[in-house]
Design an enzyme around this catalytic site. Structure first.
Site, PDB file in Angstrom:
ATOM      1  N   GLY A 125      53.482  24.131  32.827  1.00 16.17           N
ATOM      2  CA  GLY A 125      53.358  24.050  34.328  1.00 16.17           C
ATOM      3  C   GLY A 125      53.377  25.319  34.875  1.00 16.17           C
ATOM      4  O   GLY A 125      54.522  25.544  35.462  1.00 16.17           O
ATOM      5  N   THR A 127      50.196  26.481  37.561  1.00 13.67           N
ATOM      6  CA  THR A 127      49.480  26.616  38.573  1.00 13.67           C
ATOM      7  C   THR A 127      50.126  25.366  39.560  1.00 13.67           C
ATOM      8  O   THR A 127      50.389  24.330  39.194  1.00 13.67           O
ATOM      9  CB  THR A 127      48.054  26.219  38.184  1.00 13.67           C
ATOM     10  N   THR A 133      45.700  31.192  42.062  1.00 13.76           N
ATOM     11  CA  THR A 133      46.319  32.371  41.387  1.00 13.76           C
ATOM     12  C   THR A 133      47.396  33.187  41.710  1.00 13.76           C
ATOM     13  O   THR A 133      47.585  33.972  40.849  1.00 13.76           O
ATOM     14  CB  THR A 133      44.711  33.223  41.401  1.00 13.76           C
ATOM     15  N   GLU A 247      47.407  34.561  24.726  1.00 15.57           N
ATOM     16  CA  GLU A 247      46.515  33.475  25.339  1.00 15.57           C
ATOM     17  C   GLU A 247      45.113  33.820  25.444  1.00 15.57           C
ATOM     18  O   GLU A 247      44.231  33.061  25.071  1.00 15.57           O
ATOM     19  CB  GLU A 247      47.293  32.842  26.696  1.00 15.57           C
TER      20      GLU A 247
HETATM   21  C1  FAD Z   1      40.514  21.927  33.104  1.00 20.21           C
HETATM   22  C2  FAD Z   1      41.585  22.817  33.609  1.00 20.21           C
HETATM   23  C3  FAD Z   1      42.696  23.050  33.033  1.00 20.21           C
HETATM   24  C4  FAD Z   1      43.766  23.958  33.319  1.00 20.21           C
HETATM   25  N1  FAD Z   1      44.850  23.915  32.418  1.00 20.21           N
HETATM   26  C5  FAD Z   1      46.077  24.478  33.166  1.00 20.21           C
HETATM   27  C6  FAD Z   1      47.469  24.487  32.422  1.00 20.21           C
HETATM   28  O1  FAD Z   1      47.511  23.733  31.511  1.00 20.21           O
HETATM   29  N2  FAD Z   1      48.467  24.959  33.083  1.00 20.21           N
HETATM   30  C7  FAD Z   1      48.429  25.830  34.342  1.00 20.21           C
HETATM   31  O2  FAD Z   1      49.429  26.181  34.834  1.00 20.21           O
HETATM   32  N3  FAD Z   1      47.156  25.900  34.865  1.00 20.21           N
HETATM   33  C8  FAD Z   1      46.049  25.327  34.449  1.00 20.21           C
HETATM   34  N4  FAD Z   1      44.893  25.466  34.893  1.00 20.21           N
HETATM   35  C9  FAD Z   1      44.632  26.181  36.016  1.00 20.21           C
HETATM   36  C10 FAD Z   1      43.885  27.615  35.916  1.00 20.21           C
HETATM   37  O3  FAD Z   1      44.614  28.380  35.247  1.00 20.21           O
HETATM   38  C11 FAD Z   1      43.571  27.761  37.632  1.00 20.21           C
HETATM   39  O4  FAD Z   1      42.488  26.784  38.005  1.00 20.21           O
HETATM   40  C12 FAD Z   1      42.864  29.120  37.558  1.00 20.21           C
HETATM   41  O5  FAD Z   1      43.761  30.116  37.158  1.00 20.21           O
HETATM   42  C13 FAD Z   1      42.308  29.570  38.943  1.00 20.21           C
HETATM   43  O6  FAD Z   1      43.188  29.090  39.929  1.00 20.21           O
HETATM   44  P1  FAD Z   1      43.040  28.204  41.203  1.00 20.21           P
HETATM   45  O7  FAD Z   1      41.970  26.983  40.569  1.00 20.21           O
HETATM   46  O8  FAD Z   1      43.906  27.978  42.071  1.00 20.21           O
HETATM   47  O9  FAD Z   1      41.763  28.779  41.906  1.00 20.21           O
HETATM   48  P2  FAD Z   1      42.143  30.067  43.219  1.00 20.21           P
HETATM   49  O10 FAD Z   1      43.218  30.920  43.122  1.00 20.21           O
HETATM   50  O11 FAD Z   1      42.200  29.116  44.540  1.00 20.21           O
HETATM   51  O12 FAD Z   1      40.839  30.804  43.275  1.00 20.21           O
HETATM   52  C14 FAD Z   1      39.549  30.234  43.703  1.00 20.21           C
HETATM   53  C15 FAD Z   1      38.450  31.228  43.529  1.00 20.21           C
HETATM   54  O13 FAD Z   1      38.546  32.452  44.439  1.00 20.21           O
HETATM   55  C16 FAD Z   1      38.614  33.517  43.633  1.00 20.21           C
HETATM   56  N5  FAD Z   1      39.852  34.464  44.086  1.00 20.21           N
HETATM   57  C17 FAD Z   1      41.142  34.062  44.074  1.00 20.21           C
HETATM   58  N6  FAD Z   1      41.651  35.089  44.718  1.00 20.21           N
HETATM   59  C18 FAD Z   1      40.921  36.394  44.523  1.00 20.21           C
HETATM   60  C19 FAD Z   1      41.152  37.966  44.890  1.00 20.21           C
HETATM   61  N7  FAD Z   1      42.171  38.117  45.041  1.00 20.21           N
HETATM   62  N8  FAD Z   1      40.017  38.534  44.507  1.00 20.21           N
HETATM   63  C20 FAD Z   1      38.618  37.994  44.197  1.00 20.21           C
HETATM   64  N9  FAD Z   1      38.489  36.573  43.785  1.00 20.21           N
HETATM   65  C21 FAD Z   1      39.784  35.872  44.189  1.00 20.21           C
HETATM   66  C22 FAD Z   1      39.081  33.096  42.125  1.00 20.21           C
HETATM   67  O14 FAD Z   1      38.680  33.951  41.279  1.00 20.21           O
HETATM   68  C23 FAD Z   1      38.294  31.876  41.830  1.00 20.21           C
HETATM   69  O15 FAD Z   1      37.216  31.905  41.846  1.00 20.21           O
HETATM   70  C24 FAD Z   1      43.725  24.533  34.724  1.00 20.21           C
HETATM   71  C25 FAD Z   1      42.447  24.573  35.158  1.00 20.21           C
HETATM   72  C26 FAD Z   1      41.542  23.546  34.779  1.00 20.21           C
HETATM   73  C27 FAD Z   1      40.302  23.545  35.888  1.00 20.21           C
END
Ligand code: FAD
Length: 389
Positions: A125, A127, A133, A247
């Site tokens: 846990g 995100t 991110t 990872e």
């Molecule tokens: C099916 C699935 C399983 C997952 N499993 C897990 C899990 O088990 N545990 C867990 O903790 N998380 C999990 N995740 C979360 C995953 O790690 C995040 O979705 C991923 O890190 C992106 O974060 P976000 O979705 O919040 O996107 P955001 O951070 O909101 O980003 C959205 C977009 O903006 C871009 N962006 C953001 N900031 C910048 C920047 N500074 N410069 C350029 N581009 C930027 C990103 O690259 C992305 O394309 C999972 C996600 C999915 C879809």
């Protein structure tokens, strides 16, 4: 073309054994689960019983004590054989945080049971919906009260939560504006979800484009015993970062496996399918995308190997792990594109498994870290340009 193996492959015996196990779980098995959004319980049990999910746990704690590249060989083979390790891959590496930073008591309590499968540690846990991110902006807060922490907040995309006994949780223990640095004041906890489900913990599954068993989690005064804190309070972010190269390399291996599956399937079909009285594979328009994705896969595979080599030499392969993850996810996507195009209309039919794999492979350009953030890492940490965010 029986198996698409390459010169960069290691651990051939493990691959052979995993192939035999995967043969018991053909396309129909995964297709049915995909339709039902079901969990591959039998597949995960078979991997656990064969000891694969305890591959990285040292022998003194009941695991196989294998190197990281062996775990990579297991995951790559699972994907190259048309199966999917996403339902259980975290069990292999999340335990690394307990192994590296946990107390001797925590290691003795949890690791042997994780190795046998008696305890499932599948949920991670980190995100949250608002922080994305920007992990250090997470809001879930664990407040110490006597011999326990009271946790309030929310997580999203906590995969496999419904099929895990334990969760490794990252939460704030010092408010961000009171911490010396934004990377401090975050702590890592082992949460026994069986004891808090319905009593402070609510799990809500999220339906996604592929079968991934991912969930939203809500914490409402969830109690966690203070003894479940891993390592030192406030140092949790560092502990999580420590596990990220491993990872990323393991996920890269899965992408290489997916690419090999797509390429093998595409080549076989290109050779068999006759249109205009000749195999479609005789057309360069069909050959070239497949050949190009093969070249991409081979290049990515060498980067993955370089990452494992450095990791196993005790070095920190940040550059290799990040680039391997990006390149292998792009290679599997290119191979998926070539495969679906080679199959024409049949690529869209469920019984060919291509459309399912295609949906599954797309994830790895976003999770566990998205491509933009990898490029930012390379620009800043490898090439020395200014931080862009
Ligand atoms: C099916 C699935 C399983 C997952 N499993 C897990 C899990 O088990 N545990 C867990 O903790 N998380 C999990 N995740 C979360 C995953 O790690 C995040 O979705 C991923 O890190 C992106 O974060 P976000 O979705 O919040 O996107 P955001 O951070 O909101 O980003 C959205 C977009 O903006 C871009 N962006 C953001 N900031 C910048 C920047 N500074 N410069 C350029 N581009 C930027 C990103 O690259 C992305 O394309 C999972 C996600 C999915 C879809």
């Amino acid at each position: 073309m029986e198996h698409l193996s390459t010169a960069a492959e290691t651990h051939q015996e493990i691959r052979e054994e995993v192939r035999k196990l995967c043969a018991r779980f053909p396309g129909e098995y995964w297709r049915k689960l995909d339709q039902e959004r079901g969990y591959p319980t039998e597949f995960v049990r078979a991997l656990t019983e064969a000891g694969y999910l305890g591959a990285l746990i040292p022998e003194e704690y009941g695991g196989a004590g294998l190197p990281l590249s062996a775990a990579g060989a297991i995951l790559e083979t699972i994907h190259a054989e048309g199966c999917n390790a996403a339902a259980c891959h975290a069990q292999m590496y999340i335990m690394g945080t307990i192994l590296r930073h946990g107390s001797e008591e925590q290691k003795n309590t949890y690791l042997p049971k994780i190795a046998t499968g008696e305890l499932r540690l599948q949920a991670f846990g980190v995100t949250e919906p608002t922080s994305g991110t920007d992990t250090t902006a997470l809001r879930t807060f664990a407040k110490k009260e006597g011999d326990k922490y009271i946790v309030n907040g929310q997580k999203v995309w906590t995969s496999r939560s419904e099929h895990s006994d334990l969760m490794l949780l990252l939460a704030r223990t010092t408010p961000r504006d009171q911490a010396a640095k934004r990377t401090e004041g975050l702590s890592t906890f082992i949460v026994d979800m069986r004891t808090v489900l319905g009593k402070g913990l609510t799990i809500r599954p999220i339906r996604t484009m592929m079968n991934h068993n991912s969930c939203e989690l809500f914490f409402d005064n969830m109690e966690v015993p203070a003894e479940n804190l891993v390592g030192v309070e406030g140092r949790g972010f560092r502990y999580i970062l420590d596990g990220m190269n491993a990872e990323r390399l393991l996920i890269s291996s899965e992408c290489i496996g997916d690419a090999k599956w797509f390429i093998k399937k595409a080549v076989n079909y290109a050779n068999e399918r006759k249109v205009f009285g000749r195999p479609i594979g005789q057309n360069q328009g069909i050959q070239f995308p497949i050949a190009k994705s093969y070249a991409q896969m081979r290049a990515a595979e060498l980067l993955v190997k370089a990452g494992y080599d450095r990791f196993e030499a005790g070095e920190t392969p940040g550059e290799e792990a990040n680039m391997a993850k990006m390149m292998s996810a792009e290679a599997s996507w290119a191979a998926g594109e070539a495969c679906i195009q080679t199959h024409g209309g049949f690529g869209f039919a469920e019984e060919y498994d291509i459309e399912r794999k295609y949906r599954e492979a797309r994830l790895y350009q976003v999770a566990p870290i998205s491509t933009n953030l990898i490029l930012s890492y390379v620009a800043e940490h490898v090439l020395g340009m200014p931080r862009s965010y």
